[in-house]
Design an enzyme around this catalytic site. Structure first.
Site, PDB file in Angstrom:
ATOM      1  CE  LYS A 167      -4.182  -1.845   2.208  1.00 12.53           C
ATOM      2  NZ  LYS A 167      -5.110  -1.518   3.287  1.00 12.53           N
TER       3      LYS A 167
ATOM      4  CE  LYS B 222     -10.010 -11.394  -2.641  1.00 12.30           C
ATOM      5  NZ  LYS B 222      -9.428 -11.214  -1.606  1.00 12.30           N
TER       6      LYS B 222
ATOM      7  CE  LYS C  35     -20.347  -1.611  -4.551  1.00 16.45           C
ATOM      8  NZ  LYS C  35     -21.369  -0.904  -3.373  1.00 16.45           N
TER       9      LYS C  35
END
Ligand code: SF4
Length: 338
Positions: free
Chosen positions: A111, A193, A196
């Site tokens: 990240k 994967k 949303k």
């Protein structure tokens, strides 16, 4: 009964990826464990997010979970920010957490590479996770392989805190991983994967029309250019989804029809769509019932937060005492407005 803590981010409506990957497991676990299921909104804000939709996404997540079979009578279902002891314990735990360990976390490395200036929240994310678990003295934490490292750090934080403040006791018992069968559900694009944010999902509350509209253009084996071209179901995500939604005899027929070019991909998807629609129908029905009774979900979450707080307040009373804080002589009251 052993206690389980598990959290899910308030991404809004659940999709079949997180249903198959996590929520079905939660529904099974609630039969045999004392489960605390938490919508972790405080974790969610460590990424860029929209404050205007956070509350609604949190509510929608609660609706989805209950509709999918999480039973608020059996489990403690609550929102993380409704129990302020999570953040208090997190702060206290940061004082025994080595920064080097936090910087070593794979998720932190991933990240932090994606942002120019790394917020401390991303670094401290695993300490909040440790607080979530230790606050309730959870025995077990269901984890996929990507979370094993964070849980190991929780165990280390637990040992360090006990060594420093436990007065020779194991005040916090080390939580153990409950390894769950890794179910990595690929998105309809067949590339990544199901997520949303990538727009490659089927929502748990999608209508039959929406499900078909999403499945129709979904990625299949590219070798099947026309109906006459044989395909390889093993590299097709539609086939993988059949394995979750269709009975074994249908799965066998799908493989045979694909390899033998006995049907087209649209036929194959239509069968899958009908299976998914049937599987999700009771969930949509329960969600509609919940949506029709305004206030019910809020009431369930309030009761969940009350139940969770009863444990959290007691843990924090002991933690403060063991860490040597001066106890207040009476609960502080906000000054009355004049
Ligand atoms: S027939 Fe079914 S399994 Fe085979 S490539 Fe098409 S969609 Fe995939």
């Amino acid at each position: 009964m052993p206690r389980i803590f598990s959290g899910i981010q308030p991404s809004g409506e659940l999709h079949i990826g997180n249903w198959l990957g996590a929520v079905q497991n939660w529904v099974n676990l609630q039969q045999s464990y004392d489960c605390l299921y938490c919508i972790v909104d405080l974790h969610a804000i460590t990424n860029k997010y929209d404050p205007a939709t956070l509350a609604e996404r949190t509510r929608e997540m609660a609706v989805g979970l209950i509709a999918a079979g999480i039973d608020p009578e059996r489990v403690t279902l609550f929102v993380q920010s409704h129990v302020p002891e999570h953040t208090e314990l997190q702060w206290l735990l940061t004082t025994v957490t080595p920064v080097g360990e936090l910087e070593r976390m794979t998720q932190f490395k991933d990240k932090s590479q994606r942002v120019e200036s790394v917020p401390a929240g991303i670094l401290n994310y695993p300490v909040l996770m440790a607080a979530d678990i230790l606050l309730y003295h959870a025995d077990l934490v269901p984890v996929g392989e990507d979370q094993v490292q964070h849980l190991e750090l929780t165990r280390e934080i637990c040992r360090k805190w006990n060594a420093e403040f436990g007065r020779g006791e194991e005040f916090f018992a080390e939580p153990k991983p409950l390894l769950t069968q890794a179910r990595r559900i690929m998105g309809l694009d067949g590339q990544a994967k199901m997520s949303k944010s990538l727009g490659n999902t089927i929502g748990l509350l999608d209508t039959p029309e929406e499900i078909w509209a999403k499945l129709r253009p979904a990625m299949t084996d590219p070798a099947r250019v026309t109906r006459k071209d044989p395909g390889n179901p093993d590299i097709c995500n539609i086939y993988s989804l059949h394995k979750y939604f269709s009975p074994p005899e249908t799965v066998a027929t799908v493989a045979e029809n694909c390899r033998g070019a006995k049907w087209g991909c649209l036929d194959c998807k239509r069968v899958l769509a009908d299976r998914i629609i049937a599987a999700l129908a009771p969930i949509r029905e329960r969600a509609a019932e919940l949506q029709a009774r305004p206030g019910q979900v809020e009431e369930i979450l309030a009761e969940g937060a009350d139940k969770a707080r009863r444990i959290a307040v007691e843990t924090m009373r002991e933690v403060r005492e063991r860490m040597g804080f001066l106890a207040p002589t009476r609960a502080s009251q906000p000054a009355a407005k004049r």
